[in-house]
Design an enzyme around this catalytic site. Structure first.
Site, PDB file in Angstrom:
ATOM      1  N   GLY A  59       0.831  -1.207   0.000  1.00  0.00           N
ATOM      2  CA  GLY A  59       0.000   0.000   0.000  1.00  0.00           C
ATOM      3  C   GLY A  59       0.866   1.258   0.000  1.00  0.00           C
ATOM      4  O   GLY A  59       0.619   2.207  -0.763  1.00  0.00           O
ATOM      5  N   HIS A  60       1.903   1.281   0.835  1.00  0.00           N
ATOM      6  CA  HIS A  60       2.806   2.440   0.858  1.00  0.00           C
ATOM      7  C   HIS A  60       3.527   2.582  -0.494  1.00  0.00           C
ATOM      8  O   HIS A  60       3.709   3.687  -0.992  1.00  0.00           O
ATOM      9  CB  HIS A  60       3.865   2.267   1.949  1.00  0.00           C
ATOM     10  CG  HIS A  60       3.313   2.218   3.339  1.00  0.00           C
ATOM     11  ND1 HIS A  60       3.292   1.067   4.093  1.00  0.00           N
ATOM     12  CD2 HIS A  60       2.747   3.182   4.115  1.00  0.00           C
ATOM     13  CE1 HIS A  60       2.757   1.324   5.275  1.00  0.00           C
ATOM     14  NE2 HIS A  60       2.410   2.582   5.320  1.00  0.00           N
TER      15      HIS A  60
END
Ligand code: PAF
Length: 301
Positions: A59-60
């Site tokens: 996600g990051h």
């Protein structure tokens, strides 16, 4: 090189994605950051900030990819912000793995990693905080008093330190995204906030650094939060009253083994509750599994 020139570490060269083929700088003090930032912006590209608390996952990395698609030089911060954790929350247990995070940032083509200390972010004489009302009041704002004061304060500090043209935030933390947007608008910060879609595991669970603390049985159950929200969102698109159906969804989650804090239909920008779906609407939910609090959200309409 003069003594003060650059304690900022120059890490291994990146692979030249997005036209960049330099090395990732690692800054740990304001002085190092100032020098690293100056080198980064000298190329004329816009500067993007990806704020994180580390324990990086896909996600990051999607936030970094979104910044790179905009041809920005990417700075990522890693700081587990004590101000956004309540006294009974998991600040001490929050996962930390600096070496793995730096390797992941480097591999993703990040050009500056900003790793400030607690005393850099909150020196003893510091006397200013950012208080956001509006979208910060309900839901996470109620369940976690002071949480958004902590988020807004640290994000404002990071914006002041990095001075980016754009900053990328995940839709996973939908309410946080609206709080940051509100702050940027209210304070005329002139930073473009880029919203990046939630990255999910194959079974639908939204990726989160806290997922690693789920017990195996809870990890198996966890995707039900998303499937419940997705089914509810589809049913609410008929525009009929929502209350009974959101309550039924919360009851079904409780029956399955969750401890739901809320399942709510809200205005996607103000986070105020909606009696029935109309654009822009969002379904948001928070629920505990064991010691882990999961949050998720989906679009409606
Ligand atoms: O979303 C997070 O990881 C944090 O709330 C943030 C934006 C990095 C501020 O500490």
């Amino acid at each position: 090189m003069p003594k003060h020139a650059c304690r900022a570490t120059l890490a291994l060269p990146t692979k030249g994605r997005g036209g960049y083929s330099g090395a990732m700088r690692v800054a740990r003090t304001i002085g190092e950051l100032t020098r690293a930032r100056a080198a980064l912006v000298s190329g004329g590209r816009p500067l993007a900030l990806v704020p994180t608390m580390g324990a990086l996952h896909a996600g990051h990395l999607s936030l970094i990819a979104a910044a790179k698609r905009r041809d920005a030089a990417v700075a990522a911060s890693i700081f587990v912000n004590p101000l956004q954790f309540g006294p009974a929350e998991d600040f001490a247990r929050y996962p930390r793995d600096e070496a793995a995070d730096l390797a992941a940032l480097r591999e993703a083509g990040c050009e500056l990693a900003w790793l400030p200390s607690g005393s850099t972010m909150y020196p003893p004489a510091a006397a200013s905080v950012i208080e956001v009302a509006g979208p910060a009041l309900l839901w996470e704002g109620t369940a976690r008093p002071g949480h958004f004061r902590g988020v807004a304060t640290v994000v404002a500090k990071l914006f002041g330190q990095i001075r980016p043209q754009l900053a990328c935030f995940g839709e996973k933390d939908w309410q946080q995204l609206q709080v940051v947007r509100r702050m940027v608008h209210d304070l005329y910060l002139g930073i473009e906030i880029v919203a990046v879609p939630t990255v999910r595991a194959a079974d639908g669970l939204a990726l989160s650094s806290r997922n690693q603390a789920l017990a195996p049985a809870d990890r198996a159950l966890a995707p039900r939060l998303y499937t419940a929200l997705a089914a509810l969102a589809a049913s609410l698109a008929d525009g009929q009253p929502a209350a009974e159906r959101t309550e039924a969804a919360a009851a079904a989650l409780a029956e399955a083994g969750f401890r739901p804090d809320y399942v709510a239909l809200v205005d996607a920008e103000t986070l105020e509750p909606l009696p029935a779906a109309r654009p822009p609407a969002r379904l948001i939910a928070a629920a505990w599994l064991g010691q882990v609090r999961l949050i998720d959200n989906v679009a409606v309409c």
